[in-house]
Design a protein around this motif. Structure first.
Motif, PDB file in Angstrom:
ATOM      1  N   GLN A 105       0.828  -1.191   0.000  1.00  0.00           N
ATOM      2  CA  GLN A 105       0.000   0.000   0.000  1.00  0.00           C
ATOM      3  C   GLN A 105       0.866   1.246   0.000  1.00  0.00           C
ATOM      4  N   VAL A 106       0.298   2.324  -0.501  1.00  0.00           N
ATOM      5  CA  VAL A 106       0.989   3.607  -0.566  1.00  0.00           C
ATOM      6  C   VAL A 106       0.093   4.659   0.071  1.00  0.00           C
ATOM      7  N   GLN A 107       0.698   5.508   0.869  1.00  0.00           N
ATOM      8  CA  GLN A 107      -0.018   6.630   1.467  1.00  0.00           C
ATOM      9  C   GLN A 107       0.547   7.929   0.892  1.00  0.00           C
ATOM     10  N   LEU A 108      -0.367   8.836   0.562  1.00  0.00           N
ATOM     11  CA  LEU A 108       0.020  10.125  -0.007  1.00  0.00           C
ATOM     12  C   LEU A 108      -0.550  11.233   0.867  1.00  0.00           C
ATOM     13  N   VAL A 109       0.304  12.146   1.298  1.00  0.00           N
ATOM     14  CA  VAL A 109      -0.123  13.247   2.146  1.00  0.00           C
ATOM     15  C   VAL A 109       0.173  14.561   1.433  1.00  0.00           C
ATOM     16  N   GLU A 110      -0.899  15.292   1.143  1.00  0.00           N
ATOM     17  CA  GLU A 110      -0.778  16.546   0.393  1.00  0.00           C
ATOM     18  C   GLU A 110      -0.809  17.740   1.352  1.00  0.00           C
ATOM     19  N   SER A 111      -0.205  18.828   0.911  1.00  0.00           N
ATOM     20  CA  SER A 111      -0.264  20.077   1.650  1.00  0.00           C
ATOM     21  C   SER A 111      -0.067  21.234   0.693  1.00  0.00           C
ATOM     22  N   GLY A 112      -0.481  22.421   1.134  1.00  0.00           N
ATOM     23  CA  GLY A 112      -0.187  23.627   0.372  1.00  0.00           C
ATOM     24  C   GLY A 112      -1.353  24.288  -0.317  1.00  0.00           C
ATOM     25  N   SER A 132       4.600   7.454   1.052  1.00  0.00           N
ATOM     26  CA  SER A 132       5.231   6.449   1.905  1.00  0.00           C
ATOM     27  C   SER A 132       4.580   5.107   1.633  1.00  0.00           C
ATOM     28  N   GLY A 133       5.273   4.044   2.054  1.00  0.00           N
ATOM     29  CA  GLY A 133       4.734   2.700   1.828  1.00  0.00           C
ATOM     30  C   GLY A 133       5.532   1.949   0.772  1.00  0.00           C
ATOM     31  N   THR A 134       4.841   1.128   0.005  1.00  0.00           N
ATOM     32  CA  THR A 134       5.483   0.282  -1.004  1.00  0.00           C
ATOM     33  C   THR A 134       5.596   1.059  -2.315  1.00  0.00           C
ATOM     34  N   ILE A 135       6.728   1.719  -2.475  1.00  0.00           N
ATOM     35  CA  ILE A 135       6.967   2.557  -3.645  1.00  0.00           C
ATOM     36  C   ILE A 135       8.036   1.910  -4.509  1.00  0.00           C
ATOM     37  N   PHE A 136       7.710   1.629  -5.755  1.00  0.00           N
ATOM     38  CA  PHE A 136       8.654   1.015  -6.668  1.00  0.00           C
ATOM     39  C   PHE A 136       9.750   2.014  -7.056  1.00  0.00           C
ATOM     40  N   ASN A 137      10.899   1.492  -7.456  1.00  0.00           N
ATOM     41  CA  ASN A 137      11.986   2.371  -7.909  1.00  0.00           C
ATOM     42  C   ASN A 137      11.594   3.161  -9.149  1.00  0.00           C
ATOM     43  N   ILE A 138      10.709   2.565  -9.947  1.00  0.00           N
ATOM     44  CA  ILE A 138      10.189   3.252 -11.130  1.00  0.00           C
ATOM     45  C   ILE A 138       8.737   3.617 -10.840  1.00  0.00           C
ATOM     46  N   ASN A 139       8.451   4.896 -10.867  1.00  0.00           N
ATOM     47  CA  ASN A 139       7.073   5.305 -10.604  1.00  0.00           C
ATOM     48  C   ASN A 139       6.816   6.662 -11.254  1.00  0.00           C
ATOM     49  N   ARG A 140       5.582   7.022 -11.259  1.00  0.00           N
ATOM     50  CA  ARG A 140       5.174   8.312 -11.822  1.00  0.00           C
ATOM     51  C   ARG A 140       4.295   9.002 -10.779  1.00  0.00           C
ATOM     52  N   MET A 141       4.630  10.225 -10.463  1.00  0.00           N
ATOM     53  CA  MET A 141       3.846  10.994  -9.500  1.00  0.00           C
ATOM     54  C   MET A 141       3.308  12.244 -10.196  1.00  0.00           C
ATOM     55  N   GLY A 142       2.166  12.686  -9.745  1.00  0.00           N
ATOM     56  CA  GLY A 142       1.615  13.861 -10.391  1.00  0.00           C
ATOM     57  C   GLY A 142       0.388  14.388  -9.685  1.00  0.00           C
ATOM     58  N   TRP A 143      -0.244  15.309 -10.359  1.00  0.00           N
ATOM     59  CA  TRP A 143      -1.407  15.991  -9.817  1.00  0.00           C
ATOM     60  C   TRP A 143      -2.540  15.976 -10.844  1.00  0.00           C
ATOM     61  N   ARG A 144      -3.699  15.688 -10.353  1.00  0.00           N
ATOM     62  CA  ARG A 144      -4.929  15.851 -11.133  1.00  0.00           C
ATOM     63  C   ARG A 144      -5.853  16.764 -10.342  1.00  0.00           C
TER      64      ARG A 144
END
Length: 121
Positions: free
Chosen positions: A1-8, A25-37
Motif C-alpha cells: 500500500q501507498v499513502q500520499l499526504v498533500e499540503s499547500g 510512503s509505503g510500497t513505492i517502486f523504484n520506477i514510478n510516476r507521481m503527479g497531480w490531477r
C-alpha cells in the motif's frame, strides 16, 4: 500500500502563487510516476502535471508556462509550483502515484485525499 499526504492548498487572488507538496510512503517502486490531477465542481478529474522517476514530464496545455512540477526522489515527494493563478484553476487537487514495472506495466494507482485550491477574481 501507498499513502500520499498533500499540503499547500488554500485561497489566493488571481495572479498569485501557491505551492503544493505531496509526500509518499509505503510500497513505492523504484520506477514510478507521481503527479497531480484536479477536479472542479461538475467537471471530470483532469491531469494537471506528472513526472516520472526518469524525469519525463507532462503538463496539461492549460497550465503550461504557469505551473512547474518537480520531485525529490530521495524523499518520495512531488511538488507543484503554481504561478499566475486564474479563477479557472479553482479545483480540488489530488496527488497520484503509479508504480511501474521496468517494462512500463502499471502496478497500482494511489491517490491522496485532495487539497482545495481556490483562486478569487
Amino acid at each position: 500500500q501507498v499513502q500520499l499526504v498533500e499540503s499547500g492548498g488554500g485561497l489566493v487572488q488571481a495572479g498569485g502563487s501557491l505551492r503544493l507538496s505531496c509526500a509518499a510512503s509505503g510500497t513505492i517502486f523504484n520506477i514510478n510516476r507521481m503527479g497531480w490531477r484536479r477536479q472542479a465542481p461538475g467537471k471530470q478529474r483532469e491531469l494537471v502535471a506528472a513526472i516520472s522517476t526518469d524525469g519525463s514530464i507532462d503538463y496539461a496545455d492549460s497550465v503550461k508556462g504557469r505551473f512547474t512540477i518537480s520531485r525529490d526522489n530521495a524523499k518520495n515527494t512531488v511538488y507543484l509550483q503554481m504561478n499566475t493563478l486564474k479563477p479557472e484553476d479553482t479545483a480540488v487537487y489530488f496527488c497520484q502515484l503509479t508504480n511501474l514495472l521496468s517494462n512500463g506495466i502499471r502496478r497500482g494507482d494511489y491517490w491522496g485525499q485532495g487539497t482545495q485550491v481556490t483562486v478569487s477574481s
